[in-house]
Design an enzyme around this catalytic site. Structure first.
Site, PDB file in Angstrom:
ATOM      1  N   ASP A   1       4.066  -7.298   2.139  1.00  0.00           N
ATOM      2  CA  ASP A   1       3.539  -7.722   3.442  1.00  0.00           C
ATOM      3  C   ASP A   1       3.912  -6.599   4.403  1.00  0.00           C
ATOM      4  O   ASP A   1       5.100  -6.381   4.677  1.00  0.00           O
ATOM      5  CB  ASP A   1       4.184  -9.049   3.860  1.00  0.00           C
ATOM      6  CG  ASP A   1       3.710  -9.516   5.234  1.00  0.00           C
ATOM      7  OD1 ASP A   1       3.082  -8.716   5.973  1.00  0.00           O
ATOM      8  OD2 ASP A   1       3.967 -10.683   5.572  1.00  0.00           O
TER       9      ASP A   1
ATOM     10  N   SER B   1     -10.969   2.342  13.281  1.00  0.00           N
ATOM     11  CA  SER B   1     -12.249   1.612  13.218  1.00  0.00           C
ATOM     12  C   SER B   1     -13.144   2.059  14.382  1.00  0.00           C
ATOM     13  O   SER B   1     -12.639   2.614  15.362  1.00  0.00           O
ATOM     14  CB  SER B   1     -11.968   0.109  13.360  1.00  0.00           C
ATOM     15  OG  SER B   1     -13.159  -0.626  13.540  1.00  0.00           O
TER      16      SER B   1
ATOM     17  N   TYR C   1      -8.648  -7.674  17.587  1.00  0.00           N
ATOM     18  CA  TYR C   1      -8.889  -6.671  16.542  1.00  0.00           C
ATOM     19  C   TYR C   1      -9.113  -5.297  17.181  1.00  0.00           C
ATOM     20  O   TYR C   1      -8.546  -4.299  16.742  1.00  0.00           O
ATOM     21  CB  TYR C   1     -10.103  -7.082  15.703  1.00  0.00           C
ATOM     22  CG  TYR C   1     -10.416  -6.128  14.560  1.00  0.00           C
ATOM     23  CD1 TYR C   1      -9.665  -6.147  13.391  1.00  0.00           C
ATOM     24  CD2 TYR C   1     -11.470  -5.208  14.652  1.00  0.00           C
ATOM     25  CE1 TYR C   1      -9.942  -5.274  12.346  1.00  0.00           C
ATOM     26  CE2 TYR C   1     -11.754  -4.331  13.613  1.00  0.00           C
ATOM     27  CZ  TYR C   1     -10.981  -4.377  12.459  1.00  0.00           C
ATOM     28  OH  TYR C   1     -11.258  -3.495  11.426  1.00  0.00           O
TER      29      TYR C   1
ATOM     30  N   LYS D   1      -6.797  -1.945  16.830  1.00  0.00           N
ATOM     31  CA  LYS D   1      -7.296  -0.682  16.273  1.00  0.00           C
ATOM     32  C   LYS D   1      -7.196   0.457  17.294  1.00  0.00           C
ATOM     33  O   LYS D   1      -7.081   1.619  16.915  1.00  0.00           O
ATOM     34  CB  LYS D   1      -8.723  -0.866  15.746  1.00  0.00           C
ATOM     35  CG  LYS D   1      -8.795  -1.729  14.482  1.00  0.00           C
ATOM     36  CD  LYS D   1      -8.058  -1.088  13.305  1.00  0.00           C
ATOM     37  CE  LYS D   1      -8.123  -1.892  12.032  1.00  0.00           C
ATOM     38  NZ  LYS D   1      -7.396  -1.272  10.900  1.00  0.00           N
TER      39      LYS D   1
END
Ligand code: NAD
Length: 262
Positions: A64, A144, A157, A161
């Site tokens: 993890d 991304s 998100y 990023k």
């Protein structure tokens, strides 16, 4: 002679999708690879599938990436197996779309935890090992198009990023004195399990009406005319792991088929 012959590499998030493809492309060019993922059984199967062709060059670890002890254990396992660590891909990532006004602390913490903190811990612990070895190294982070633009249904998100970009820059500045380079790459829309799930999630929150609609709409402006396959990404990722990229650091390479011209 492959482009990364005998380089010892870790790839996180390697049980499927982009991470698996990165690892397999590295093996194909002569590297020794530890495939690491939170899904221990699945990543062990990926390693087994590659052992037929690449034998002892392949290992795997359950990790993890938000847990520092587990990241240390992954690195220790890689060093025990292959003798050292040359390259780490901090690639594990998650997404869970929510309408901007509905984003919760749990949603934020989950996504920032894996994509932001996980990247930070991966960089720190990899660098610690590379500094101890004294021969430099390479750290490569998965950013991304969401590192360059904020989209409404995936705000945490995007924030996570963008964090990957700044961590890449901060790490590059700090680790240069140890001959460690830090770079990243930024995919656009890649056909993986992540996007299948995002497609379902966007329907669940009312942002799309039929399966595939979100991906189609999101991809309409891709200059190369189609979404990416993981294999579209790996020419660049192997380059970033190879000595051909030695003079690059602190940079993010866009691999998005021309979606975001930055
Ligand atoms: P994917 O969901 O297919 O694979 C992600 C992998 O990460 C999974 O195997 C999952 O088990 C693993 N993972 C999740 N949480 C983890 C954790 N805490 N510790 C370790 N492993 C964990 O996704 P993908 O499309 O292959 O994405 C890989 C990376 O590329 C991610 O960072 C993602 O954000 C990024 N990315 C993907 C796209 C895309 O269109 N698919 C676009 C841009 C960036």
């Amino acid at each position: 002679m492959g482009r990364v012959t005998d380089r010892v590499c870790i790839v996180t998030g390697a049980a499927q999708g982009i991470g698996r493809a990165i690892g397999e492309a590295l093996l194909d060019e002569g590297a020794k690879v530890c495939f690491a993922d939170i899904n221990g059984n699945k990543v062990a199967d990926v390693a087994d599938a590659n052992r037929a062709d690449y034998g002892d060059d392949v290992t795997s670890a359950q990790v993890d990436v938000t847990d520092r002890d587990q990241v240390r254990a992954m690195i220790a396992h890689t060093v025990e197996t292959h003798g050292r660590l040359d390259v780490t891909f901090n690639n594990a990532g998650v997404n869970k779309p929510m309408n901007f006004m509905d984003v919760t602390e749990d949603n934020w913490n989950f996504i920032m935890g894996v994509n932001g903190l996980g990247c930070m811990i991966g960089m720190q612990e990899s660098a610690r090992q590379m500094i101890q070895q004294g021969q430099g190294g390479k750290i490569i982070n998965t950013a991304s198009i969401a590192s360059r633009q904020g989209f409404d249904n995936v705000a945490p998100y995007c924030a996570s990023k963008w964090a990957v970009v700044s961590l890449t820059q901060s790490g590059a500045r700090d680790l240069a004195k140890h001959d460690i380079t830090v770079t990243g790459f930024a995919p656009g829309v890649v056909a993986t399990e992540m996007w299948k799930q995002v497609d379902r999630d966007l329907m669940d929150i009312g942002a799309a009406e039929r399966p595939g609609q979100a991906m189609e709409e999101f991809s309409a402006e891709i200059l190369r005319g189609r979404v990416a396959r993981p294999e579209d990404i790996t020419g660049t990722t192997t380059f970033l792991a190879s000595k051909d990229s030695d003079y690059m650091t602190g940079q993010i390479v866009m691999i998005d088929g021309g979606m975001t011209l930055v």
